[in-house]
Scaffold this motif. Sequence first.
Motif, PDB file in Angstrom:
ATOM      1  N   PRO A 188       1.111  -1.165   0.144  1.00 16.96           N
ATOM      2  CA  PRO A 188       0.061  -0.319   0.083  1.00 16.96           C
ATOM      3  C   PRO A 188       1.016   1.279  -0.244  1.00 16.96           C
ATOM      4  CG  PRO A 188      -0.136  -1.127   1.486  1.00 16.96           C
ATOM      5  CD  PRO A 188       0.509  -2.058   1.285  1.00 16.96           C
ATOM      6  N   GLU A 189       1.793   1.034   0.406  1.00 19.32           N
ATOM      7  CA  GLU A 189       3.085   2.476   0.825  1.00 19.32           C
ATOM      8  C   GLU A 189       3.335   2.520  -0.524  1.00 19.32           C
ATOM      9  OE1 GLU A 189       3.411  -0.456   4.288  1.00 19.32           O
ATOM     10  OE2 GLU A 189       3.142  -0.161   2.321  1.00 19.32           O
ATOM     11  N   PHE A 190       3.719   2.160  -1.234  1.00 17.50           N
ATOM     12  CA  PHE A 190       4.303   1.842  -2.781  1.00 17.50           C
ATOM     13  C   PHE A 190       3.201   2.352  -3.491  1.00 17.50           C
ATOM     14  CE2 PHE A 190       5.736   1.035  -7.151  1.00 17.50           C
ATOM     15  CZ  PHE A 190       7.026   0.817  -6.733  1.00 17.50           C
ATOM     16  N   MET A 200      11.794  -0.994  -0.947  1.00 14.26           N
ATOM     17  CA  MET A 200      11.399  -0.543  -1.729  1.00 14.26           C
ATOM     18  C   MET A 200      10.155   0.404  -1.479  1.00 14.26           C
ATOM     19  SD  MET A 200       8.784  -3.344  -4.004  1.00 14.26           S
ATOM     20  CE  MET A 200       7.414  -2.725  -3.003  1.00 14.26           C
ATOM     21  N   CYS A 201       9.442   0.081  -0.404  1.00 15.49           N
ATOM     22  CA  CYS A 201       8.335   1.561  -0.416  1.00 15.49           C
ATOM     23  C   CYS A 201       8.942   3.363   0.133  1.00 15.49           C
ATOM     24  CB  CYS A 201       7.502   1.074   0.617  1.00 15.49           C
ATOM     25  SG  CYS A 201       6.225  -0.287   0.072  1.00 15.49           S
ATOM     26  N   ALA A 238       9.090   9.928  -4.774  1.00 16.31           N
ATOM     27  CA  ALA A 238       7.684  11.249  -4.896  1.00 16.31           C
ATOM     28  C   ALA A 238       7.582  12.087  -3.916  1.00 16.31           C
ATOM     29  CB  ALA A 238       6.379   9.966  -4.182  1.00 16.31           C
ATOM     30  N   GLY A 239       8.256  12.620  -3.017  1.00 16.33           N
ATOM     31  CA  GLY A 239       8.782  13.428  -1.809  1.00 16.33           C
ATOM     32  C   GLY A 239       7.375  13.786  -1.469  1.00 16.33           C
ATOM     33  N   LEU A 240       7.097  12.568  -1.232  1.00 18.73           N
ATOM     34  CA  LEU A 240       5.857  12.935   0.578  1.00 18.73           C
ATOM     35  C   LEU A 240       6.777  13.129   1.685  1.00 18.73           C
ATOM     36  CD1 LEU A 240       4.411   9.418  -0.519  1.00 18.73           C
ATOM     37  CD2 LEU A 240       3.207  11.437  -0.503  1.00 18.73           C
ATOM     38  N   ASP A 298      17.629   5.533   6.665  1.00 15.34           N
ATOM     39  CA  ASP A 298      18.211   5.215   6.118  1.00 15.34           C
ATOM     40  C   ASP A 298      18.500   5.211   4.390  1.00 15.34           C
ATOM     41  OD1 ASP A 298      19.486   4.518   8.631  1.00 15.34           O
ATOM     42  OD2 ASP A 298      20.473   2.421   8.699  1.00 15.34           O
ATOM     43  N   ILE A 299      17.069   5.171   4.095  1.00 16.77           N
ATOM     44  CA  ILE A 299      16.901   5.417   2.968  1.00 16.77           C
ATOM     45  C   ILE A 299      16.813   6.410   2.577  1.00 16.77           C
ATOM     46  CG2 ILE A 299      15.344   4.405   0.655  1.00 16.77           C
ATOM     47  CD1 ILE A 299      16.982   1.601   1.933  1.00 16.77           C
ATOM     48  N   ILE A 300      15.521   7.088   3.351  1.00 17.67           N
ATOM     49  CA  ILE A 300      14.735   8.624   2.977  1.00 17.67           C
ATOM     50  C   ILE A 300      15.816   9.506   3.326  1.00 17.67           C
ATOM     51  CG2 ILE A 300      13.251  10.136   2.328  1.00 17.67           C
ATOM     52  CD1 ILE A 300      11.114   7.712   2.916  1.00 17.67           C
TER      53      ILE A 300
END
Length: 160
Positions: free
Chosen positions: A56-58, A87-88, A95-97, A130-132
Motif C-alpha cells: 500500500p505504501e508503494f 522498496m516503499c 515521490a517527495g512525500l 537509512d533510505i530517505i
Amino acid sequence: MVNETDMKHLQRCVELAEKALEQGNAPFGSVLVSADGEVLFEDHNRDGDGDQTQHPEFAIARWAAQHLPPDERQEATVYTSGEHCPMCSAAHGFAGLGRIVYASSSKQLAQWNEKMGVGPSAVKSYPIEDIIRHARVDGPVPELADNVHALHRRFHSKDK
C-alpha cells in the motif's frame, strides 16, 4: 510525536491491514492524508497472488506522484500499520512525500517472525531514515503494535 489525530489514522491502517488479511494478503494497510487532514488515498497489501510489490505504501507513492503537485506531496503524511520496506521507502522518497507515521517497526516484525519460525524476508530491512534523506518519521506506537502483531500471528498461523 504521535497525537490523537495520528492515532485515528493509524487505527484505520490497522483496519485496512485486517482487511488485507481477510482477503488472503499479508496484513499491511496505509493511508495518505493531506496537510489539511483530508484522507486522499488508502489501500492495503494485495500480494496474495504472489506479486510481492503490491504494497500500500508503494501504491500511495504512485498515486501521489500522479495526482498531487510536489508541494502538496511534501506536506502530506503517510500513515501505515508497519514501517516501510526499502522498496516503499525509496518510492516514498522519490515521490517527495512528507512525514511517515507507523504503528509497528520493521525490527518488531523481524522479531515476531523469528519467534513464529518464519524465515527472513528476501530483502533486508532498513529503517526508513537509512533510505530517505531527511525523513520525518514517528513510530512505532506501542498502543497499536500489539494489534499489528496479532494480525501477523493470524497470517502465519494459516501457513502451518
